[in-house]
Design a protein around this motif. Sequence first.
Motif, PDB file in Angstrom:
ATOM      1  N   ASN A   1       0.823  -1.208   0.000  1.00 60.10           N
ATOM      2  CA  ASN A   1       0.000   0.000   0.000  1.00 60.10           C
ATOM      3  C   ASN A   1       0.856   1.256   0.000  1.00 60.10           C
ATOM      4  OD1 ASN A   1      -1.389   2.116   2.200  1.00 60.10           O
ATOM      5  ND2 ASN A   1      -2.709   1.492   0.509  1.00 60.10           N
ATOM      6  N   ALA A   2       1.952   1.249   0.754  1.00 60.92           N
ATOM      7  CA  ALA A   2       2.844   2.408   0.773  1.00 60.92           C
ATOM      8  C   ALA A   2       3.473   2.637  -0.601  1.00 60.92           C
ATOM      9  CB  ALA A   2       3.920   2.217   1.836  1.00 60.92           C
ATOM     10  N   LEU A   3       3.875   1.579  -1.280  1.00 65.83           N
ATOM     11  CA  LEU A   3       4.432   1.716  -2.631  1.00 65.83           C
ATOM     12  C   LEU A   3       3.389   2.283  -3.597  1.00 65.83           C
ATOM     13  CD1 LEU A   3       6.463  -1.612  -3.002  1.00 65.83           C
ATOM     14  CD2 LEU A   3       7.408   0.700  -3.023  1.00 65.83           C
ATOM     15  N   SER A   4       2.152   1.822  -3.480  1.00 71.50           N
ATOM     16  CA  SER A   4       1.092   2.290  -4.382  1.00 71.50           C
ATOM     17  C   SER A   4       0.721   3.735  -4.094  1.00 71.50           C
ATOM     18  CB  SER A   4      -0.135   1.389  -4.241  1.00 71.50           C
ATOM     19  OG  SER A   4       0.193   0.027  -4.461  1.00 71.50           O
ATOM     20  N   SER A   5       0.577   4.085  -2.822  1.00 71.75           N
ATOM     21  CA  SER A   5       0.216   5.456  -2.470  1.00 71.75           C
ATOM     22  C   SER A   5       1.308   6.441  -2.850  1.00 71.75           C
ATOM     23  CB  SER A   5      -0.066   5.546  -0.962  1.00 71.75           C
ATOM     24  OG  SER A   5      -1.127   4.700  -0.595  1.00 71.75           O
ATOM     25  N   PHE A   6       2.549   5.999  -2.810  1.00 73.90           N
ATOM     26  CA  PHE A   6       3.665   6.860  -3.209  1.00 73.90           C
ATOM     27  C   PHE A   6       3.492   7.351  -4.643  1.00 73.90           C
ATOM     28  CE2 PHE A   6       7.843   7.857  -4.824  1.00 73.90           C
ATOM     29  CZ  PHE A   6       8.497   8.440  -3.751  1.00 73.90           C
ATOM     30  N   GLN A   7       2.966   6.494  -5.516  1.00 73.31           N
ATOM     31  CA  GLN A   7       2.838   6.859  -6.931  1.00 73.31           C
ATOM     32  C   GLN A   7       1.789   7.950  -7.134  1.00 73.31           C
ATOM     33  OE1 GLN A   7       5.262   5.439  -8.521  1.00 73.31           O
ATOM     34  NE2 GLN A   7       5.600   4.209  -6.689  1.00 73.31           N
ATOM     35  N   ILE A   8       0.635   7.809  -6.510  1.00 76.04           N
ATOM     36  CA  ILE A   8      -0.434   8.774  -6.757  1.00 76.04           C
ATOM     37  C   ILE A   8      -0.154  10.099  -6.053  1.00 76.04           C
ATOM     38  CG2 ILE A   8      -1.869   7.972  -4.838  1.00 76.04           C
ATOM     39  CD1 ILE A   8      -4.286   8.466  -6.690  1.00 76.04           C
ATOM     40  N   TYR A   9       0.515  10.068  -4.891  1.00 78.27           N
ATOM     41  CA  TYR A   9       0.849  11.318  -4.214  1.00 78.27           C
ATOM     42  C   TYR A   9       2.051  12.012  -4.842  1.00 78.27           C
ATOM     43  CZ  TYR A   9      -2.532  11.244  -0.460  1.00 78.27           C
ATOM     44  OH  TYR A   9      -3.698  11.306   0.249  1.00 78.27           O
ATOM     45  N   GLY A  10       2.922  11.247  -5.469  1.00 83.61           N
ATOM     46  CA  GLY A  10       4.049  11.870  -6.151  1.00 83.61           C
ATOM     47  C   GLY A  10       3.706  12.439  -7.513  1.00 83.61           C
TER      48      GLY A  10
END
Length: 528
Positions: free
Chosen positions: A400-409
Amino acid sequence: MADASEINPAPPTTVLRPRSTRLAPPPPISCPPPQFTPTTIHPNPNAEALASSKTPKTPRTPRLSLTPRFLTPLGSPMRMALRLTKLDPQDAWLPITESRNGNEYYAAFHTLCSGIGFQALVLPVAFTILGWTWGIIGLTLAFIWQLYTLWLLVQLHESPETGMRYNRYIQLCTAAFGERLGKLLGLFPTMYLSGGTCVALVMIGGSTSRLFYQIVCGTAACAIKTPLTTVEWYLVFTCGAVVLSQLPNLNSIAGVSLIGAMTAIGYCTSIWAVSVAEGRLPGVSYDPVKTGSRFHHVNSVLNALGIIAFAFRGHNLVLEIQATMPSSEKLPAHVPMWKGVRVSYTLIAICLFPLAIGGYWAYGHLIPTNGGMLTALYQFHYRNVSRSVLGMISLFVIINALSSFQIYGMPIFDNMESKYTSRKKRPCPWWLRSLIRAMFGFGFFFVAVAIPFLGSLAGLIGGVALPVTLAYPCFMWLKMKKPKIYSLMWWLNWVLGTLGMLLSILLIEAGVYVVIDTGIEASFFKPH
């Protein structure tokens, strides 16, 4: 910059009236057979008179539009405005608006992935200050309030009066408040939310990766090998995030957001279910913590409200998500967007409320302030729960942290690439795009290593981000929609917007006071 919407051109099936007895054969037209009616040329010398006196059986189709294909129509009432609107070709080169193939499913994936995550794990900490009654009331009111402001943003994305689509939060902010004031109010909080969340994700992902390794390999096996340090685990996580960040645009990470949303639901549900199944800890108390003077207690309450506000971040990505959808006269983009939002926020409520209530019931005032539910699970139930369950929860948190990193970045990547495209008047080359994303990814890693105590500032961060979520959308609605004075929408938005700004100021003051009064371990470059 906001762009106009395209009026989709009809298939090229225009039938022209014959103007003379001798006409050149019509040029070959490539289109589907059901949409094409061939023109019959009459040999009669009076064909021109007959053609002019009779209405052609095949209706005349509109001429082709010169609007670029990456823009989509909003409706016939604004076509005059669209002809006068200056188009921005840069949007076809930027990662947020590069692809317009989104739908309600993509909207649900992105909204759920950005709306639920590690910040929900500290909700029981707020309950230790507020208690049962005010904790549930505060969480419920915050959920309804932010859902209302989210509806405002979805409706404000498209302007029927001007034919504009505001594809980024900062664009809507500048359109409502003016260029200078809009950037002053919106640029720092939105970039702060995106960048600060990415830094926190590096910390959460790196530390959880270390726990996952210890759970999987076992204590004896780990004692033989030299384990990686916390900084090295941060670096491992950052490398994985940078590799995933090479996906070109927001639509291309829809699958990543789906996986992130599923894992977020998985670990939130697993953590509270395991905690409740293990039962309450001995000596648990549910009395609100009251220490120090009345002024100190008031600031603690405000800090708890800031933690709840921090749990509902993600409004700075709503317009960006909606910008990936086509918009037509029959189906404006806000229709599928709101469908996706309703589904995603139903699931968010199903996750957040049991997590906060069940976590507070299981741990009470013993809940750790740093890490919340995840830290409590490992601290109190490491020996009671099977390693497979703990390993699964840890793996879900990492994914989840890897996935959220993409949309917030993505907003940060989009902002940096826009600097290049506006100056060079051409799309960003692939090697430069990769370099920008790698540079920012490792920049977030450096900040996570340099400021490891960032997680202790959840209340302060919630106060800074609160206007973006609860206040600005209300004032934007008043400025752009201009509801009738003293009407229900006029009063509602004025009251909520003003209350949101006052609450933000109080939360920032309380967050600073709590940090100064209680102190934090400001160990720079020494992550634990």
